[in-house]
Design a protein around this motif. Structure first.
Motif, PDB file in Angstrom:
ATOM      1  N   LEU A 199      -1.042   1.445 -16.061  1.00  0.00           N
ATOM      2  CA  LEU A 199      -2.320   0.860 -16.195  1.00  0.00           C
ATOM      3  C   LEU A 199      -2.975   1.420 -17.371  1.00  0.00           C
ATOM      4  CD1 LEU A 199      -3.661   0.216 -12.609  1.00  0.00           C
ATOM      5  CD2 LEU A 199      -2.674  -1.511 -13.910  1.00  0.00           C
ATOM      6  N   ARG A 200      -3.095   2.679 -17.635  1.00  0.00           N
ATOM      7  CA  ARG A 200      -3.678   3.253 -18.734  1.00  0.00           C
ATOM      8  C   ARG A 200      -2.699   2.773 -20.185  1.00  0.00           C
ATOM      9  NH1 ARG A 200      -4.326   7.844 -15.169  1.00  0.00           N
ATOM     10  NH2 ARG A 200      -2.226   8.589 -15.633  1.00  0.00           N
ATOM     11  N   THR A 201      -1.570   2.887 -19.879  1.00  0.00           N
ATOM     12  CA  THR A 201      -0.945   2.252 -21.203  1.00  0.00           C
ATOM     13  C   THR A 201      -1.087   1.130 -21.623  1.00  0.00           C
ATOM     14  OG1 THR A 201       0.910   3.889 -20.238  1.00  0.00           O
ATOM     15  CG2 THR A 201       1.476   2.268 -21.969  1.00  0.00           C
ATOM     16  N   VAL A 202      -1.250  -0.050 -20.557  1.00  0.00           N
ATOM     17  CA  VAL A 202      -1.287  -1.387 -20.808  1.00  0.00           C
ATOM     18  C   VAL A 202      -3.040  -1.358 -21.365  1.00  0.00           C
ATOM     19  CG1 VAL A 202      -1.898  -3.596 -19.927  1.00  0.00           C
ATOM     20  CG2 VAL A 202       0.046  -2.215 -19.162  1.00  0.00           C
ATOM     21  N   THR A 203      -3.759  -0.630 -20.730  1.00  0.00           N
ATOM     22  CA  THR A 203      -5.349  -0.700 -21.433  1.00  0.00           C
ATOM     23  C   THR A 203      -5.350  -0.145 -22.865  1.00  0.00           C
ATOM     24  OG1 THR A 203      -6.009  -0.265 -19.227  1.00  0.00           O
ATOM     25  CG2 THR A 203      -7.603   0.244 -21.052  1.00  0.00           C
ATOM     26  N   ARG A 204      -4.556   1.021 -23.235  1.00  0.00           N
ATOM     27  CA  ARG A 204      -4.685   1.421 -24.555  1.00  0.00           C
ATOM     28  C   ARG A 204      -3.930   0.566 -25.442  1.00  0.00           C
ATOM     29  NH1 ARG A 204      -3.833   6.739 -21.734  1.00  0.00           N
ATOM     30  NH2 ARG A 204      -5.749   7.821 -22.003  1.00  0.00           N
ATOM     31  N   ALA A 205      -2.836  -0.214 -25.016  1.00  0.00           N
ATOM     32  CA  ALA A 205      -2.153  -1.145 -25.789  1.00  0.00           C
ATOM     33  C   ALA A 205      -3.083  -2.331 -26.271  1.00  0.00           C
ATOM     34  CB  ALA A 205      -0.957  -1.552 -25.008  1.00  0.00           C
ATOM     35  N   PHE A 206      -3.645  -3.105 -25.395  1.00  0.00           N
ATOM     36  CA  PHE A 206      -4.403  -4.285 -25.584  1.00  0.00           C
ATOM     37  C   PHE A 206      -5.895  -3.823 -26.053  1.00  0.00           C
ATOM     38  CE2 PHE A 206      -1.084  -5.750 -22.864  1.00  0.00           C
ATOM     39  CZ  PHE A 206      -0.762  -7.086 -23.630  1.00  0.00           C
ATOM     40  N   SER A 259       0.645  -1.181  -0.017  1.00  0.00           N
ATOM     41  CA  SER A 259      -0.110  -0.162   0.154  1.00  0.00           C
ATOM     42  C   SER A 259       0.976   1.406   0.001  1.00  0.00           C
ATOM     43  CB  SER A 259      -0.910  -0.071   1.338  1.00  0.00           C
ATOM     44  OG  SER A 259      -0.135   0.087   2.456  1.00  0.00           O
ATOM     45  N   ILE A 260       2.004   1.184   0.715  1.00  0.00           N
ATOM     46  CA  ILE A 260       2.885   2.364   0.832  1.00  0.00           C
ATOM     47  C   ILE A 260       3.400   2.545  -0.641  1.00  0.00           C
ATOM     48  CG2 ILE A 260       5.258   3.169   1.772  1.00  0.00           C
ATOM     49  CD1 ILE A 260       4.419   1.860   4.332  1.00  0.00           C
ATOM     50  N   TYR A 261       3.777   1.361  -1.325  1.00  0.00           N
ATOM     51  CA  TYR A 261       4.294   1.740  -2.776  1.00  0.00           C
ATOM     52  C   TYR A 261       3.273   2.248  -3.534  1.00  0.00           C
ATOM     53  CZ  TYR A 261       8.730  -0.763  -1.490  1.00  0.00           C
ATOM     54  OH  TYR A 261       9.984  -1.075  -0.786  1.00  0.00           O
ATOM     55  N   ARG A 283       2.595   7.138 -11.385  1.00  0.00           N
ATOM     56  CA  ARG A 283       3.452   6.260 -12.338  1.00  0.00           C
ATOM     57  C   ARG A 283       2.405   5.060 -12.465  1.00  0.00           C
ATOM     58  NH1 ARG A 283       7.394   6.332  -9.842  1.00  0.00           N
ATOM     59  NH2 ARG A 283       7.361   4.320  -8.675  1.00  0.00           N
ATOM     60  N   LEU A 284       1.829   4.167 -11.468  1.00  0.00           N
ATOM     61  CA  LEU A 284       1.193   3.260 -11.518  1.00  0.00           C
ATOM     62  C   LEU A 284      -0.050   3.263 -12.211  1.00  0.00           C
ATOM     63  CD1 LEU A 284       0.820   0.168 -10.557  1.00  0.00           C
ATOM     64  CD2 LEU A 284      -0.320   1.233  -8.526  1.00  0.00           C
ATOM     65  N   LEU A 285      -0.688   4.361 -12.177  1.00  0.00           N
ATOM     66  CA  LEU A 285      -1.964   4.805 -13.057  1.00  0.00           C
ATOM     67  C   LEU A 285      -1.452   4.729 -14.457  1.00  0.00           C
ATOM     68  CD1 LEU A 285      -4.044   7.033 -10.763  1.00  0.00           C
ATOM     69  CD2 LEU A 285      -4.300   4.620 -11.237  1.00  0.00           C
ATOM     70  N   HIS A 286      -0.394   5.468 -14.759  1.00  0.00           N
ATOM     71  CA  HIS A 286       0.013   5.711 -16.008  1.00  0.00           C
ATOM     72  C   HIS A 286       0.321   4.352 -16.798  1.00  0.00           C
ATOM     73  CE1 HIS A 286       1.802   7.545 -19.487  1.00  0.00           C
ATOM     74  NE2 HIS A 286       2.990   6.959 -19.166  1.00  0.00           N
TER      75      HIS A 286
END
Length: 388
Positions: A189-196, A175-177, A184-187
């Motif tokens: 996830l958005r990148t993976v969503t747009r890629a697939f 949770s701390i990470y 960065r984590l949301l970016h």
């Protein structure tokens, strides 16, 4: 031939899947067990994220280099609140339970004597009430014996929690990470969503996630604040009225108030039963008091805090609670309202889009004087036929 081969292989694979379903489910359960600490980290991060964002904006001026300080303050605040709650409330709740169980036979005997006195002086039929008292006495004795026999299991469970320190540490660390690298984590996830996914589907998924996050965050943050206010208000008023078990009942009422609509009744009915054993007059005063508090909460406190975080009418709130509770029990009652609000918003947008495609509004009237889409299609077909 290739199509037939694909069908045959798909059928064989499906048969093997069904015949080994227990092994597949066991593997899925094992995988979920491995990932459960990270799921706990997601829950912790989701709960603490509003506090972290508030501290980061208010005290650190949104400086990215000081985000770690906001996270540290959020965790210290949460630990302080939990420790303070445990130090102040848990001993009082424990003593209230001990007092309730030790004094229960005397309470039941007093109520029985009162009923017998009413029957003797006024001739009212109280036999059914006496039978209920006997049943309640047997029930409380069963609960006491069950709690006594379950004490070793409770101790073993606490020992298991202590032995699973690694899982707890993993949940907190993850949770701390997540909070520190949220952007960065949301970016990613958005990148993976747009890629697939195709671009329109990817944007729809991202918009859905954003919409669901707003619904869940607004609902739960508002509900927690509202429930805390209701719990404190119940404790203060019960203390002023000198009602017994004020702290125990107010904590119970505050916790159950998180459940919309049915929460106040879930907390009030057992509390009313406890006070009825102690003193029927106190039970009557508490019933009037809880009705006033819930009317105040439903008409003033709740709307001011929650605002438009739900966005659905009371009928759909009731529908979401009933359906969620029937499908998933108590967790379904808790998550049913924001989940249904998200689905309701998506359905509303889909209906609006379909109406725009047809060129009509919700009343069936043309938009901006334009004919409906069906009329336009018919006119175009007629023009084409005349042309040919």
């Amino acid at each position: 031939m290739l199509d037939w081969l694909c069908l045959v292989f798909a059928g064989v694979a499906f048969y093997l899947f069904l015949s080994n379903l227990n092994y597949v489910l066991g593997g899925v359960q094992a995988l979920l067990g491995i990932l459960s600490p990270f799921a706990g980290g997601v829950v912790i991060a989701f709960v603490l994220d509003p506090l972290v964002e508030t501290l980061h904006r208010a005290w650190m001026r949104g400086n990215p280099k000081l985000r770690w300080a906001a996270i540290l303050l959020a965790y210290l605040t949460a630990l302080l609140l939990l420790g303070l709650l445990g130090w102040l409330v848990l001993p009082q709740i424990g003593s209230s339970f001990v007092m309730l169980f030790t004094s229960l036979p005397g309470y039941i005997a007093g109520v029985r004597d009162t009923l017998l006195l009413v029957q003797r002086d006024y001739g009212l039929p109280v036999q059914h009430a006496l039978e209920l008292l006997e049943d309640s006495e047997v029930l409380m004795q069963e609960i006491y014996s069950l709690a006594t026999s379950a004490m070793p299991q409770i101790v073993a469970t606490l020992g298991s929690v202590a032995s699973n320190f690694v899982a707890v540490f993993t949940a907190v660390a993850s949770s701390i990470y997540m909070l520190s690298g949220k952007g960065r984590l949301l970016h990613q996830l958005r990148t993976v969503t747009r890629a697939f996914l195709p671009p329109p589907a990817a944007e729809q998924v991202l918009r859905l996630c954003h919409f669901a996050n707003l619904n869940f965050t607004g609902f739960y943050v508002g509900k927690v604040i509202d429930s805390a206010i209701i719990g404190v208000l119940t404790f203060v008023l019960m203390s002023l009225l000198r009602l017994d078990f004020a702290l125990l009942i107010s904590v119970f009422v505050g916790i159950t108030n998180i459940i919309p609509v049915f929460g106040p009744f879930i907390g009030a009915i057992p509390s009313l039963f406890i006070l009825l054993l102690v003193d029927p007059l106190q039970a009557l005063i508490f019933a009037v008091l809880i009705l006033i508090i819930q009317q105040l909460d439903g008409n003033f406190i709740g709307p001011k805090i929650l605002g438009q975080s739900i966005g659905i009418s009371s009928l759909w709130v009731l529908f979401a609670i009933v359906v969620g509770g029937d499908l998933f029990g108590l967790p379904g009652m808790v998550i049913g309202v924001p989940l249904f609000a998200t689905l309701y918003g998506l359905l509303y947008e889909a209906v609006a889009a379909l109406l725009r495609r047809r060129g009509i509004d919700a009343e069936g009237e043309p938009l901006d004087g334009a004919p409906p889409a069906e009329a336009q299609d018919t006119a175009e077909d007629a023009d084409a036929a005349l042309t040919h």
